[in-house]
Structure formats: C-alpha cells, structure tokens
Design a protein around this motif. Structure first.
Motif, mmCIF file in Angstrom:
data_model
loop_
_atom_site.group_PDB
_atom_site.id
_atom_site.type_symbol
_atom_site.label_atom_id
_atom_site.label_comp_id
_atom_site.label_asym_id
_atom_site.label_seq_id
_atom_site.Cartn_x
_atom_site.Cartn_y
_atom_site.Cartn_z
ATOM 1 N N PHE A 103 -39.099 -41.006 -30.877
ATOM 2 C CA PHE A 103 -39.908 -41.721 -31.990
ATOM 3 C C PHE A 103 -40.818 -42.518 -31.019
ATOM 4 C CE2 PHE A 103 -35.990 -41.008 -34.354
ATOM 5 C CZ PHE A 103 -36.312 -40.541 -35.275
ATOM 6 N N ARG A 106 -40.808 -46.053 -30.869
ATOM 7 C CA ARG A 106 -39.178 -46.866 -30.228
ATOM 8 C C ARG A 106 -39.012 -45.863 -29.110
ATOM 9 N NH1 ARG A 106 -38.763 -48.432 -35.148
ATOM 10 N NH2 ARG A 106 -39.082 -47.227 -37.153
ATOM 11 N N THR A 107 -37.835 -46.918 -28.612
ATOM 12 C CA THR A 107 -37.256 -46.140 -27.262
ATOM 13 C C THR A 107 -35.895 -46.082 -27.428
ATOM 14 O OG1 THR A 107 -37.267 -46.398 -24.850
ATOM 15 C CG2 THR A 107 -37.172 -48.239 -25.929
ATOM 16 N N GLN A 108 -35.214 -45.186 -26.831
ATOM 17 C CA GLN A 108 -33.602 -45.107 -26.925
ATOM 18 C C GLN A 108 -33.394 -45.299 -25.531
ATOM 19 O OE1 GLN A 108 -31.524 -41.612 -25.860
ATOM 20 N NE2 GLN A 108 -33.162 -40.292 -25.957
ATOM 21 N N TRP A 110 -32.342 -48.036 -22.338
ATOM 22 C CA TRP A 110 -31.616 -49.384 -22.128
ATOM 23 C C TRP A 110 -32.733 -50.228 -21.523
ATOM 24 C CZ3 TRP A 110 -25.783 -50.802 -22.505
ATOM 25 C CH2 TRP A 110 -25.459 -49.596 -23.436
ATOM 26 N N ASP A 112 -32.957 -53.224 -20.337
ATOM 27 C CA ASP A 112 -32.875 -54.159 -19.080
ATOM 28 C C ASP A 112 -32.298 -53.498 -17.940
ATOM 29 O OD1 ASP A 112 -33.277 -56.569 -20.676
ATOM 30 O OD2 ASP A 112 -31.378 -56.062 -21.707
ATOM 31 N N LEU A 113 -31.949 -52.097 -17.924
ATOM 32 C CA LEU A 113 -31.527 -51.414 -17.166
ATOM 33 C C LEU A 113 -32.451 -50.343 -16.359
ATOM 34 C CD1 LEU A 113 -27.893 -50.399 -18.252
ATOM 35 C CD2 LEU A 113 -28.193 -52.506 -17.018
ATOM 36 N N GLU A 117 -30.038 -45.301 -15.374
ATOM 37 C CA GLU A 117 -29.017 -45.434 -15.973
ATOM 38 C C GLU A 117 -28.885 -44.993 -17.503
ATOM 39 O OE1 GLU A 117 -26.159 -46.965 -14.760
ATOM 40 O OE2 GLU A 117 -26.732 -47.626 -13.022
ATOM 41 N N ASP A 120 -28.364 -41.085 -16.918
ATOM 42 C CA ASP A 120 -27.307 -40.926 -16.570
ATOM 43 C C ASP A 120 -26.220 -41.001 -17.840
ATOM 44 O OD1 ASP A 120 -27.454 -39.990 -13.926
ATOM 45 O OD2 ASP A 120 -26.940 -41.714 -13.091
ATOM 46 N N LEU A 121 -26.413 -41.776 -18.535
ATOM 47 C CA LEU A 121 -25.416 -42.316 -19.745
ATOM 48 C C LEU A 121 -25.577 -40.881 -20.724
ATOM 49 C CD1 LEU A 121 -23.662 -44.136 -21.466
ATOM 50 C CD2 LEU A 121 -25.724 -44.814 -22.636
ATOM 51 N N LEU A 122 -26.640 -40.249 -20.723
ATOM 52 C CA LEU A 122 -26.814 -39.171 -21.810
ATOM 53 C C LEU A 122 -25.949 -37.918 -21.230
ATOM 54 C CD1 LEU A 122 -30.422 -39.842 -22.285
ATOM 55 C CD2 LEU A 122 -28.856 -39.950 -24.164
ATOM 56 N N VAL A 125 -23.084 -38.810 -23.125
ATOM 57 C CA VAL A 125 -23.165 -38.694 -24.548
ATOM 58 C C VAL A 125 -23.209 -37.248 -25.007
ATOM 59 C CG1 VAL A 125 -24.949 -39.085 -26.305
ATOM 60 C CG2 VAL A 125 -24.695 -40.949 -24.615
ATOM 61 N N ARG A 155 -37.816 -52.383 -19.216
ATOM 62 C CA ARG A 155 -38.693 -53.381 -19.658
ATOM 63 C C ARG A 155 -40.074 -53.487 -18.774
ATOM 64 N NH1 ARG A 155 -37.312 -58.268 -20.638
ATOM 65 N NH2 ARG A 155 -35.069 -58.048 -20.691
ATOM 66 N N LEU B 8 -17.305 -41.258 -22.052
ATOM 67 C CA LEU B 8 -18.496 -41.936 -22.686
ATOM 68 C C LEU B 8 -18.406 -43.473 -22.997
ATOM 69 C CD1 LEU B 8 -21.094 -41.783 -24.119
ATOM 70 C CD2 LEU B 8 -20.071 -41.112 -26.148
ATOM 71 N N ARG B 15 -22.227 -50.062 -18.765
ATOM 72 C CA ARG B 15 -23.767 -50.547 -18.855
ATOM 73 C C ARG B 15 -24.087 -51.763 -19.522
ATOM 74 N NH1 ARG B 15 -23.462 -45.451 -17.694
ATOM 75 N NH2 ARG B 15 -24.876 -44.363 -16.496
ATOM 76 N N SER B 96 -32.228 -43.997 -33.086
ATOM 77 C CA SER B 96 -31.975 -43.380 -31.992
ATOM 78 C C SER B 96 -30.276 -43.572 -31.839
ATOM 79 C CB SER B 96 -32.403 -44.259 -30.776
ATOM 80 O OG SER B 96 -33.650 -44.155 -30.673
#
Lengths: 337, 268
Positions: A103, A106-108, A110, A112-113, A117, A120-122, A125, A155, B8, B15, B96
C-alpha cells in the motif's frame, strides 16, 4: 482456470448520516440515520497468471476496497471472489501466503528498526526455507539496490528507499500475485522509473502477476497491457490501452503551418470532416474524427486548398481520454459504457 | 502450535524488545518519573503508618515495598496509556498486519511480551534498585517466591494485555478509541490496587474487587512479592489470574473475528 476470478462483487458500507450544526451533533447521538455507500457495485473480471494490470479510477472509486477484498481483509457484501482457488475472506491465511501487498501510502516495515530486521522477520512470518530466503534477499538487494540502507532504521529512509524496502518485503516469500496500491505515489521521476523497471523485471523473470492501482497514467502506459477502469464502484472499462484510444480517443488533431508568403489566409480553414479549433498566425489546429475521415484524406484536402509548410498529427493524450471517461461516467453512472 | 509458529512469535517479541532499545532517553526520563513518585508514595505510606503499626496486615516496610513494586510494574504491566493497536486502526496501517498469515491476537501478544521483557530489565529492576537505595525494601525470602512472582507477573502482563487489546479494538467501531481508553485507565488505576492496596478497601467492596480481573494486574503480583500469599491462597490467586487471562484472550479472539468482519480502513 484463471488465477483470480471476481464475479458480481459488491461491497456496501453503512454510514451514519449526521445532522448539521451543534444541535445536530447532539441529535445525531439519539436519532441516527444511516445510508448505504456502494463502494463496489457489481464488478466482474478475471486475471490470468502472469498478467500485469493497471486499475484506474478517481479517488473513492472503489479500487482500494476491491484490493482489500482480494486480499481477504475485507468481506464482500455479495458476489464471488476466488484467488488461487480460495475465497480470500474465508481462507485469509491460505490466500495471503501466496500474495504480496504494497500500500503506497503505508508501510509494513518496523519504523524504529534497521530495514534488514523487518525483512528477516518475514522469513518466519511466511515460513520461507532458509536457502530460498537467502536467494531472494540477495536478488532483491541487487535489483532494488537495498545495500546502502539495509542497516538503517526505516524512519531515516527517504520515501523512495522505503518503497524499495516495502517492495522487497512484499516479495520475499515468492508470492504469485502482487497487489500494489498507488506504488509510485509521491516518488520523484527517477524513483518512479526505477520502480517501473523493477516491476517489469519481476513480471517477466519471475512470472509474478501484478495488479496495480494508480493515478499516474505513465504507470499504466509503461507497464500494463491491460487496463481496468473503475468508477462509482463499477467496472467501466476492461481492455487494452490501445483499444481505449481507438474507442474513446477518436478525436485527433491535425496541426498545419500555412505558407503565407503570398498573403495571409483569413478566417478558419474550410475543409470537409474537420473543424478548426485553434489558430495562432499561420499555425492552425484542425480537429477530426477518425470515424469521418482518415488523416491521409484530410491532409490531401488541406494541401489541395492551401499552401502548407509543415504538418503534424496529435494523438489524444491518454490522460485526457481517461478524464473524459470519468466525466461521462459521473453523468451516467448507472450505465455501463 | 508448532515450532515454526513459536519461532515467529519469539522473533516478534525480540524485535519489539529491540525497538524499545531505540528510546533510551525516553526510558531514562520515565525511570526518573517512576522513582520520583515512588519516593513520594513511600514517604506518604511511612507517615500514614507512623500512628498504626500495621494496616490490613501490611507493616510500614510492606507498604513502602508495595509502593516501589507498583512503581516498578507501571511500564511492565502497562496499565494505562497504551494506544499501539488503536493507532494502526486509526491510520489504516492495520491492513498490513491483517494481510499476514498469522494470528492477529498472537501477533500483538508476542509484541507485548517483548515490550514487557524490555521494561522488566530497563525500568522495573532499576526502579526497585533505586527504592532499595533510598528506603530499603522487603525482598522475597526464597527463590521459590521469586518463581511464584515471575509466574504471577507473567499472568498480570497477559491479563493487562488482553484488557488493553480489547479496549484498543473498539477503534474498529468508533474510529477513535482514545476516550474509552482514558476512562478505563482511571478505573483500572483504582481497581487494580495501584493507588492503594485493595486490602485497604472497605469490607463490602474488597471481596468483589479482589475477584475482578484488575486485581490480577497489580495487587496479586505485589502480594506474592510481599509473601502475603502461600499454599492454597497462592494457588488460588494464580488460578484467578490464569482464569482471567484465558477468559480475556478468548474474548479478544472473538472480538478480533467480529472486528475483521468489518474492517473499515480509514482513508480508503
């Protein structure tokens, strides 16, 4: 079977009608009236694997609502949707495993990271196998040139960098379908160009089916063989960009520079099947309809009557055509073109 | 739940923990504030207990420790002022999170666990250390008490999370859930035993309030810390917390299902 099938899709929101003014606000608390907004009003289309489609429509036309129903985060009021053989809203988790969504506003990621990161999380997920994940990450780092900011907090990224990060995030799990909601919004010319290059590569080399909504005609002209136009919740056009030119862009303009060495021509030019819409000294603009005459015939007529120095033919701008379609449809919104 | 799902949720918690590390100055300011009010509340308790040796079974030393433990728990249990979910709904970023193949409730619970873990280390323990330096606290006398306290605190975080999560979810219907959150904060502040121990409440009110879920957010872990509960009482208190944790999580899951049936994302 098509990858995505949508049949007679409806989404109706119930919206409270507020009374006006301060007293009205109080009245609204007890006496609430509702009216229905038909955000999506009977849309049908199907998309084959590997297609790249552009979805156009004025603000509030129902584009985003349609995409949200395709991803399963919004439940249709009625109608049928199948994405990869699943009904998205019943099998949200099964469907979203195979789709990527960006979108534009918008952003998915993070905030502040460091970007890496979020990426990698995805992996966890979507349960991407480690080897596949590394391959994809490597590929997208190169294609989207992520390395300069991979370890910066999101950010601190520019909008263009963030969009590249968001694109990578939407694609690490090898989705079959990518939905992009206004992906080039707010991007500068260079960033838009890179984004389009990337999407073309993605579609060609990985066979990802891409459905994007946009207000930028250049996105559609450069990327999409097929175009959907939605307005007032209805699909008012489904076809190629060339066809839309043929169908709606029938008015073309012949621009001629008269040779006025032997005296100026007074008054508008008089030629059959064309009318002069503008004059600027020796330069005249003649509008003609391709249904009435061909460019060759018109040029022959003009050349027979007047001495010419130069001529060009202007095709209608696609943007102007689309604007006309929107304007027409707002007058006759209940009627499908 | 299989191992990859657990992984997960662990990665999410990690995080969120890391994310908090970015706010070092804010945490320091919060630490000073918590300690400042810890000092004031402990001083007030000392004055109040001067004329009476014990009140409702608490000695002055107990009361001072109660004040400091509750101050230490403020950000761990996070009783008020939590709008993270509400914000994503209000801004529309929620789309999201909803377009991911995970449990929306599990996603937020894991993040909250990471948040709480951060505040145990970087807020709770420093606040207790400052309390120890300034007043001298009454510490648990055996490792078993610490284990019970850890269990009670974990449950307190879960109950508090589910409660905050439910309040935040109202944003799906009201588009701005900050009002109801503020109202709820005032209620929780009082009913959790944060302002003063529930045991000091009048008889007619005490029993009921102790059975409410809010007691499990502050009062019960504090009482475990102070060794006011043992044996059957301790098991009963932890059981009550566990009951509310499960009940609230179930309620939250039901509300999630209802809410996602009617996602109206702001801004189209």
């Amino acid at each position: 079977m098509a990858l995505i099938e949508v049949e007679n899709l409806h989404k109706t929101f119930r919206v409270a009608r507020h009374h006006r003014g301060a007293l009205g606000a109080i009245r609204s608390l007890v006496d609430r009236q509702y009216f229905d907004v038909h955000a999506v009003d009977g849309i049908s289309f199907s998309i084959e694997r590997g297609e790249m489609l552009g979805c156009l429509g004025p603000n509030g036309a129902g584009k985003s609502t349609t995409i949200k129903m395709l991803t399963g985060i919004l439940v249709p009021s009625s109608g049928r949707i199948e994405v990869l053989g699943f009904e998205p809203y019943r099998r949200r988790k099964d469907v979203v495993r195979h789709i990527g969504v960006v979108f534009g506003q918008r952003t998915q990621l993070w905030w502040d990271l460091p970007l890496i990161e979020s990426l990698d999380l995805l992996r966890y997920v979507y349960r991407v196998p480690a080897g596949r994940y590394e391959e994809n990450l490597h590929a997208f780092r190169r294609l989207l040139d992520l390395d300069p900011f991979l370890n910066s907090p999101v950010r601190q990224l520019s909008l263009g960098q963030r969009m590249r990060g968001d694109l990578a995030a939407a694609l690490l799990h090898d989705p079959s379908v990518l939905y992009l909601d206004e992906p080039t919004i707010g991007l500068d010319v260079v960033a838009k160009h890179r984004m389009r290059d990337f999407l073309r590569t993605l579609n060609r080399e990985r066979g990802v089916t891409v459905l994007l909504t946009t207000h930028d005609m250049a996105d559609v002209e450069q990327l999409c063989a097929r175009l959907l136009i939605i307005d007032h919740g209805k699909l008012i056009y489904d076809g190629s960009l060339e066809a839309i030119r043929d169908r709606f862009g029938t008015e073309r303009t012949l621009v001629v520079d008269l040779d006025e060495q032997n005296g100026a021509v007074n008054g508008p030019l008089d030629v059959p099947h064309a009318r002069e819409i503008r004059a600027d000294g020796p330069r005249r603009w003649l509008s003609f309809n391709r249904a009435d005459t061909t460019a060759a015939e018109l040029i022959a007529h003009v050349a027979a009557r007047y001495r010419l120095r130069d001529l060009t033919i202007e095709e209608p701008e696609i943007e102007a055509i689309i604007r006309r379609i929107y304007e027409d449809s707002s007058g006759i919104s209940s009627q499908t073109l | 739940m299989d191992r990859t799902a657990l992984r997960l949720y662990f990665e999410l918690a990690k995080r969120q923990f890391q994310r908090q590390l970015a706010f070092r100055t804010a945490n320091l300011a919060g630490l000073v504030t918590n300690a400042f009010f810890g000092y004031i509340r402990a001083t007030v308790f000392i004055v109040a207990f001067r004329s009476q040796g014990t009140i409702a079974g608490y000695s002055a030393a107990d009361a001072v420790t109660y004040a400091w433990v509750t101050q230490a728990l403020i950000m761990v249990v996070h009783l008020w002022g939590w709008y993270e979910v509400e914000r994503t709904i209000r801004t529309g970023d929620v789309v999201s999170d909803l377009s991911k193949p995970f449990s929306y409730l599990g996603f937020w619970l894991a993040k909250d666990a990471g948040r709480a873990a951060y505040f145990v280390l970087f807020r709770g323990l420093p606040v207790l250390a400052l309390g120890q330096v300034m007043f001298g606290l009454r510490w648990p006398s055996s490792p078993l008490v610490w284990v019970a306290f850890a269990a009670s605190l974990t449950l307190a975080v879960v109950v508090s999370f589910a409660w905050r999560f439910l309040l935040n979810l109202t944003a799906f219907w009201t588009t701005d859930a900050r009002g109801i959150n503020q109202l709820a904060a005032a209620v929780v502040l009082f009913l959790s035993g944060f302002v003063m121990p529930i045991r000091l409440f009048p008889d007619w009110l005490r029993g009921a309030v102790l059975a409410l879920p809010f007691a499990g957010m502050t009062q019960i872990p504090c009482d475990v810390f102070l060794e006011r509960l043992d044996g059957a009482d301790l098991a009963g208190a932890l059981g009550l917390q566990a009951f509310w944790a499960v009940a609230f999580l179930l309620a939250a899951q039901v509300v999630v299902v209802l809410a996602t049936r009617r996602v109206v994302t702001q801004g189209g």
